[in-house]
Design a protein around this motif. Structure first.
Motif, PDB file in Angstrom:
ATOM      1  N   GLN A 156     -22.500   7.592  51.888  1.00  0.00           N
ATOM      2  CA  GLN A 156     -22.195   6.522  50.935  1.00  0.00           C
ATOM      3  C   GLN A 156     -20.709   6.519  50.550  1.00  0.00           C
ATOM      4  O   GLN A 156     -20.091   5.461  50.424  1.00  0.00           O
ATOM      5  CB  GLN A 156     -23.079   6.651  49.687  1.00  0.00           C
ATOM      6  N   LEU A 157     -20.137   7.706  50.367  1.00  0.00           N
ATOM      7  CA  LEU A 157     -18.712   7.786  50.033  1.00  0.00           C
ATOM      8  C   LEU A 157     -17.854   7.268  51.183  1.00  0.00           C
ATOM      9  O   LEU A 157     -16.833   6.601  50.949  1.00  0.00           O
ATOM     10  CB  LEU A 157     -18.324   9.216  49.669  1.00  0.00           C
ATOM     11  N   LEU A 158     -18.259   7.559  52.411  1.00  0.00           N
ATOM     12  CA  LEU A 158     -17.514   7.047  53.560  1.00  0.00           C
ATOM     13  C   LEU A 158     -17.639   5.526  53.652  1.00  0.00           C
ATOM     14  O   LEU A 158     -16.672   4.833  53.975  1.00  0.00           O
ATOM     15  CB  LEU A 158     -17.989   7.722  54.847  1.00  0.00           C
ATOM     16  N   ARG A 159     -18.818   5.008  53.343  1.00  0.00           N
ATOM     17  CA  ARG A 159     -18.994   3.553  53.324  1.00  0.00           C
ATOM     18  C   ARG A 159     -18.118   2.925  52.232  1.00  0.00           C
ATOM     19  O   ARG A 159     -17.494   1.887  52.454  1.00  0.00           O
ATOM     20  CB  ARG A 159     -20.458   3.183  53.072  1.00  0.00           C
ATOM     21  N   LEU A 160     -18.086   3.557  51.066  1.00  0.00           N
ATOM     22  CA  LEU A 160     -17.225   3.074  49.983  1.00  0.00           C
ATOM     23  C   LEU A 160     -15.764   3.079  50.422  1.00  0.00           C
ATOM     24  O   LEU A 160     -15.014   2.143  50.150  1.00  0.00           O
ATOM     25  CB  LEU A 160     -17.408   3.924  48.721  1.00  0.00           C
ATOM     26  N   ASP A 161     -15.357   4.125  51.142  1.00  0.00           N
ATOM     27  CA  ASP A 161     -13.978   4.204  51.615  1.00  0.00           C
ATOM     28  C   ASP A 161     -13.660   3.075  52.587  1.00  0.00           C
ATOM     29  O   ASP A 161     -12.558   2.527  52.557  1.00  0.00           O
ATOM     30  CB  ASP A 161     -13.713   5.570  52.246  1.00  0.00           C
ATOM     31  N   VAL A 162     -14.611   2.698  53.439  1.00  0.00           N
ATOM     32  CA  VAL A 162     -14.404   1.561  54.345  1.00  0.00           C
ATOM     33  C   VAL A 162     -14.146   0.300  53.533  1.00  0.00           C
ATOM     34  O   VAL A 162     -13.222  -0.471  53.818  1.00  0.00           O
ATOM     35  CB  VAL A 162     -15.618   1.376  55.291  1.00  0.00           C
ATOM     36  N   LEU A 206     -20.560   8.479  37.209  1.00  0.00           N
ATOM     37  CA  LEU A 206     -19.461   8.428  38.173  1.00  0.00           C
ATOM     38  C   LEU A 206     -18.249   9.201  37.643  1.00  0.00           C
ATOM     39  O   LEU A 206     -17.617   9.953  38.388  1.00  0.00           O
ATOM     40  CB  LEU A 206     -19.078   6.975  38.470  1.00  0.00           C
ATOM     41  N   ARG A 207     -17.950   9.048  36.375  1.00  0.00           N
ATOM     42  CA  ARG A 207     -16.835   9.778  35.752  1.00  0.00           C
ATOM     43  C   ARG A 207     -17.040  11.283  35.900  1.00  0.00           C
ATOM     44  O   ARG A 207     -16.139  12.010  36.302  1.00  0.00           O
ATOM     45  CB  ARG A 207     -16.698   9.394  34.283  1.00  0.00           C
ATOM     46  N   ARG A 208     -18.240  11.756  35.594  1.00  0.00           N
ATOM     47  CA  ARG A 208     -18.538  13.192  35.705  1.00  0.00           C
ATOM     48  C   ARG A 208     -18.499  13.654  37.159  1.00  0.00           C
ATOM     49  O   ARG A 208     -17.987  14.728  37.463  1.00  0.00           O
ATOM     50  CB  ARG A 208     -19.895  13.501  35.078  1.00  0.00           C
ATOM     51  N   PHE A 209     -19.040  12.843  38.066  1.00  0.00           N
ATOM     52  CA  PHE A 209     -19.040  13.194  39.479  1.00  0.00           C
ATOM     53  C   PHE A 209     -17.615  13.313  40.000  1.00  0.00           C
ATOM     54  O   PHE A 209     -17.268  14.283  40.676  1.00  0.00           O
ATOM     55  CB  PHE A 209     -19.817  12.156  40.307  1.00  0.00           C
ATOM     56  N   ILE A 210     -16.768  12.338  39.694  1.00  0.00           N
ATOM     57  CA  ILE A 210     -15.389  12.354  40.181  1.00  0.00           C
ATOM     58  C   ILE A 210     -14.636  13.553  39.635  1.00  0.00           C
ATOM     59  O   ILE A 210     -13.877  14.209  40.354  1.00  0.00           O
ATOM     60  CB  ILE A 210     -14.674  11.029  39.854  1.00  0.00           C
ATOM     61  N   ILE A 233     -12.360  18.788  41.055  1.00  0.00           N
ATOM     62  CA  ILE A 233     -12.224  20.237  40.863  1.00  0.00           C
ATOM     63  C   ILE A 233     -12.550  20.963  42.157  1.00  0.00           C
ATOM     64  O   ILE A 233     -11.824  21.855  42.586  1.00  0.00           O
ATOM     65  CB  ILE A 233     -13.119  20.715  39.698  1.00  0.00           C
ATOM     66  N   ALA A 234     -13.635  20.550  42.813  1.00  0.00           N
ATOM     67  CA  ALA A 234     -14.019  21.190  44.084  1.00  0.00           C
ATOM     68  C   ALA A 234     -12.980  20.934  45.169  1.00  0.00           C
ATOM     69  O   ALA A 234     -12.625  21.837  45.930  1.00  0.00           O
ATOM     70  CB  ALA A 234     -15.392  20.694  44.535  1.00  0.00           C
ATOM     71  N   ALA A 235     -12.467  19.716  45.231  1.00  0.00           N
ATOM     72  CA  ALA A 235     -11.502  19.345  46.272  1.00  0.00           C
ATOM     73  C   ALA A 235     -10.193  20.128  46.145  1.00  0.00           C
ATOM     74  O   ALA A 235      -9.553  20.439  47.129  1.00  0.00           O
ATOM     75  CB  ALA A 235     -11.222  17.847  46.230  1.00  0.00           C
ATOM     76  N   HIS A 236      -9.809  20.465  44.920  1.00  0.00           N
ATOM     77  CA  HIS A 236      -8.534  21.118  44.673  1.00  0.00           C
ATOM     78  C   HIS A 236      -8.694  22.598  44.306  1.00  0.00           C
ATOM     79  O   HIS A 236      -7.720  23.230  43.939  1.00  0.00           O
ATOM     80  CB  HIS A 236      -7.775  20.390  43.561  1.00  0.00           C
ATOM     81  N   ALA A 237      -9.889  23.142  44.446  1.00  0.00           N
ATOM     82  CA  ALA A 237     -10.175  24.499  43.990  1.00  0.00           C
ATOM     83  C   ALA A 237      -9.243  25.537  44.583  1.00  0.00           C
ATOM     84  O   ALA A 237      -8.780  26.421  43.877  1.00  0.00           O
ATOM     85  CB  ALA A 237     -11.629  24.871  44.285  1.00  0.00           C
ATOM     86  N   ASP A 238      -8.963  25.466  45.858  1.00  0.00           N
ATOM     87  CA  ASP A 238      -8.130  26.468  46.501  1.00  0.00           C
ATOM     88  C   ASP A 238      -6.647  26.113  46.530  1.00  0.00           C
ATOM     89  O   ASP A 238      -5.826  26.919  46.889  1.00  0.00           O
ATOM     90  CB  ASP A 238      -8.601  26.720  47.943  1.00  0.00           C
ATOM     91  N   SER A 239      -6.310  24.875  46.138  1.00  0.00           N
ATOM     92  CA  SER A 239      -4.923  24.431  46.237  1.00  0.00           C
ATOM     93  C   SER A 239      -4.132  24.707  44.965  1.00  0.00           C
ATOM     94  O   SER A 239      -2.923  24.563  44.963  1.00  0.00           O
ATOM     95  CB  SER A 239      -4.862  22.940  46.554  1.00  0.00           C
ATOM     96  N   GLY A 240      -4.809  25.027  43.887  1.00  0.00           N
ATOM     97  CA  GLY A 240      -4.121  25.243  42.619  1.00  0.00           C
ATOM     98  C   GLY A 240      -3.869  23.949  41.865  1.00  0.00           C
ATOM     99  O   GLY A 240      -3.392  23.958  40.748  1.00  0.00           O
ATOM    100  N   ALA A 241      -4.187  22.789  42.460  1.00  0.00           N
ATOM    101  CA  ALA A 241      -4.009  21.512  41.794  1.00  0.00           C
ATOM    102  C   ALA A 241      -5.306  21.142  41.100  1.00  0.00           C
ATOM    103  O   ALA A 241      -6.382  21.380  41.625  1.00  0.00           O
ATOM    104  CB  ALA A 241      -3.629  20.426  42.806  1.00  0.00           C
ATOM    105  N   GLY A 242      -5.221  20.552  39.945  1.00  0.00           N
ATOM    106  CA  GLY A 242      -6.410  20.132  39.221  1.00  0.00           C
ATOM    107  C   GLY A 242      -6.928  18.807  39.725  1.00  0.00           C
ATOM    108  O   GLY A 242      -6.207  18.052  40.342  1.00  0.00           O
ATOM    109  N   GLY A 243      -8.166  18.516  39.483  1.00  0.00           N
ATOM    110  CA  GLY A 243      -8.724  17.220  39.826  1.00  0.00           C
ATOM    111  C   GLY A 243      -8.363  16.213  38.767  1.00  0.00           C
ATOM    112  O   GLY A 243      -8.182  16.539  37.620  1.00  0.00           O
ATOM    113  N   GLY A 244      -8.239  14.939  39.132  1.00  0.00           N
ATOM    114  CA  GLY A 244      -7.865  13.990  38.104  1.00  0.00           C
ATOM    115  C   GLY A 244      -8.355  12.688  38.286  1.00  0.00           C
ATOM    116  O   GLY A 244      -8.836  11.870  38.636  1.00  0.00           O
TER     117      GLY A 244
END
Length: 164
Positions: A28-34, A144-148, A153-164
């Protein structure tokens, strides 16, 4: 994703319900990205210009370094994109107050271009939300706000950058 086990391949596993749900969500996220890319394609602004103007729309002028940090992009990328926006008349550059660096602000043309692009994108969002009942909309937007936030947070967990 792994598929169902067959008698000839006993090492293959049947995905559990959580894996199927996660795969569906990714689909679904990939479809949304399209669809998001279609909106971007129809927009009067390119993605880089939209991102830059959106950042500068808070009224605070920024240096290239600040833009790179805020957008989580390489400074060389931001330099190229900001100079292209400058050449297109979307942003202006001036010497920063109390600073040796140059700062960027949107021009009136840049502000108008962002407004036009935003209006189109918002119209698409509004049309999408209209298929939901009013109480569903509120629940959906909250979830959606909570999911994002959690996704960021998960996407940036190892990069040191926070999710936003």
């Amino acid at each position: 994703m792994e598929t169902s086990a067959t008698p000839s391949d006993p090492l293959r596993h049947v995905p559990d319900a959580a894996q199927r749900q996660d795969a569906w969500l990714l689909d679904q996220l990939l479809r949304l990205d399209v669809h998001r890319r279609a909106v971007d394609h129809r927009s009067t602004l390119g993605t880089a210009d939209s991102r830059l103007l959106w950042l500068l729309s808070d009224g605070r002028a920024r240096t290239l370094r600040e833009i790179a940090q805020d957008l989580r992009l390489e400074q060389s990328t931001v330099n190229r994109q900001a100079n292209a926006a400058l050449a297109a008349g979307l942003v202006a550059r001036r010497k920063g107050e109390g600073s040796a660096g140059m700062v960027f602000n949107p021009t009136p043309e840049g502000k108008q271009a962002l407004d036009d692009a935003t209006d189109f994108a918002l119209d698409c969002c509004t049309r999408g939300l209209q298929v939901l009942e009013p109480e569903e909309r509120q629940r959906f937007l909250g979830m959606l706000r909570r999911f994002i936030a959690a996704y960021g947070i998960a996407a940036h967990a190892d990069s040191g950058a926070g999710g936003g």
